[in-house]
Structures are given as structure tokens and as C-alpha cells.
Design a protein around this motif. Structure first.
Motif: not given
Length: 277
Positions: A246-262
Motif C-alpha cells: 500500500v505504501a509503495k503504490t498509494h502513499l504518494e498519490p495520497l500525499r498528492e491528494l492532501a496537497r491538492e486539498i490544501e
């Protein structure tokens, strides 16, 4: 409500939005910014003056808003704007990555799940939740918040929870050990649902209890500077996919989502408040 009734309200709100961008404006500027004829703008301004939201300064100085307009936003907090910004972005994420997401914000000494994409996920087993509490010290949302919020805020929250008798707050009674956990979260960049929380069943509907045992949350913060606006949790079945995968495949997209929300929240709040000229 008919369109005929709704239209004047929309026009009046457009006048308030136009005026919110400056300390004072002349009639022509207000009409132009609101996209209205001057005659309509005059009528609306007269009604807003009568209601106490607008003040006419003078013929040369024009009009300005009064402090009464602040009452219109008293029930709307920054956290509301974050959730509003997040909803469509979270739905798009789940459509692409399948796993459901939750977004949580601070509410006193706990996190509150304000929105989730369970309905959009073909693999979700969590029940639909809204305004559901999530414990600070054992939940992924709360641990992500505490790991990345300012030191003074974290110490204040943990100190308050150290006086609690609830089992979910027990880690606060050993702040040094809990800080080690938070350092690990900061190092890897995400928090995980505590195993202890997954086993808790008391007072929970069976579906929620079953889901809690089978699902793990991987949470990251939505940051603005050193402030945590909210936290996102990706909910995955740990029997289906490992933490490492999960960390390998989804962590960076999840972080980018957090940045986009901000970024979206910043745009919304800047547009909503205006920069006074």
C-alpha cells in the motif's frame, strides 16, 4: 422555492461577494463585478442597507459592507471549507484507486470523520459514516494529526488525555513511549490504525466492528505550513494487501491528494474572503 423567489437572493449574494473584495466600491463597480444592471444593483443595495449589511458612505465614497456580514459565516469554519474542497477530490481518488477514503478533523479531544467515499468504493466494507468520532491516540487519523501538528499543540492534547480514564486514551499516560510512536510516523510519513483499536468492539454495531477488525487505515495530514488542517485515511483490507505494498503504490498519490486539498481550500477561502484593497 420557485426560481422567481430564488433569483433575487442569488443577486443579493452576488452583490455581497462583489463588495467583499474591497473596503468600499462605487455603484458602477458593484454592478459590474456582480454582473447586474445599475438599476438592479441600486434596488438590492437599498434592501441590504435596510437589512443592515451595507452602508452608504457618500456619493463620492460609495458603499461598504458592515460588520453584520460576519454573522453569515459564523457557522462556517475552516474545517468546513477543507471538507468541502476534499469531497470531489476524494471521490475522484477512490474512482481511480478503488480503496475508500475518510477525512477527519479535530473536535476537542478526538477526531471526527466528516466525510468518506465508502459509497464510491467497490471494495469497501466499512459502513457509511458521518460525524463519527475517531480516537486520537489509537486511530490512524488522530496519530497522523498528532505526529505532524506543532509541538505545543501535541503536548497540550496529550497532557489533557493523560487525565482520561478511557482505555482508548491510555497511551497518553506514557508520553515518552507514545512520542517514539509519533517519531516513527513522521519518519515514514504516515500513520496506521492501532492493532488495539481494531480489536475493540464495545458499543459498536456488528458491521462496524467486523470492518474494524479486517480493515487498516493509512493516514496522512493535510498541511498548511506547520498547521494540520485535516487528515486523510485510506482504508484497505490488510489480508488482501500488505502495508508495504500500500505504501509503495498509494502513499504518494495520497500525499498528492492532501496537497491538492490544501491548494483547493486556499483558493476557496481566498476567493470567499477576498483581499481588501
Amino acid at each position: 422555492m420557485s426560481e422567481a423567489t430564488r433569483a433575487p437572493v442569488a443577486r443579493a449574494l452576488s452583490v455581497l461577494e462583489a463588495m467583499n473584495a474591497a473596503h468600499s466600491l462605487h455603484l458602477g463597480d458593484i454592478a459590474e463585478r456582480a454582473g447586474l444592471p445599475k438599476s438592479s444593483a441600486v434596488r438590492l443595495l437599498d434592501q441590504l442597507i435596510e437589512a443592515g449589511y451595507v452602508e452608504k458612505l457618500s456619493r463620492s465614497a460609495g458603499y461598504r459592507l458592515t460588520s453584520r456580514v460576519q454573522r453569515l459565516s459564523w457557522g462556517f469554519r475552516l474545517s468546513d471549507a477543507v471538507v468541502e474542497a476534499a469531497e470531489p477530490l476524494m471521490r475522484a481518488f477512490t474512482k481511480e484507486h478503488r480503496w475508500p477514503l475518510f477525512i477527519g478533523v479535530v473536535d476537542g479531544d478526538q477526531m471526527i470523520v466528516r466525510y468518506g467515499t465508502v459509497a464510491e468504493s467497490p471494495v469497501a466494507i466499512d459502513p457509511l459514516v458521518y460525524e463519527a468520532p475517531s480516537p486520537f491516540l489509537l486511530g490512524a487519523l488522530g496519530q497522523a494529526y498528532l505526529a505532524f501538528c506543532p509541538d505545543w499543540e501535541r503536548k497540550l492534547i496529550v497532557a489533557r488525555l493523560s487525565h482520561s480514564r478511557r482505555s482508548i486514551d491510555q497511551p497518553a499516560k506514557n508520553p515518552e513511549e507514545f512520542e517514539k510512536i509519533l517519531r516513527g510516523i513522521r519518519r515514514r510519513g504516515y500513520a496506521l490504525t492501532s492493532g488495539g483499536l481494531r480489536q475493540m468492539k464495545r458499543g459498536m454495531p456488528k458491521r462496524a466492528s467486523d470492518a474494524r477488525q479486517r480493515v487498516t487505515g493509512m493516514a496522512v495530514p493535510v498541511m498548511r505550513g506547520d498547521r494540520v488542517l485535516a487528515c486523510l485515511s485510506l482504508r484497505y483490507m490488510h489480508a488482501v494487501i500488505s502495508e508495504q505494498e500500500v505504501a509503495k503504490t498509494h502513499l504518494e498519490p495520497l500525499r498528492e491528494l492532501a496537497r491538492e486539498i490544501e491548494r483547493t481550500t486556499r483558493q476557496m477561502t481566498t476567493a470567499g474572503n477576498g483581499k481588501r484593497e
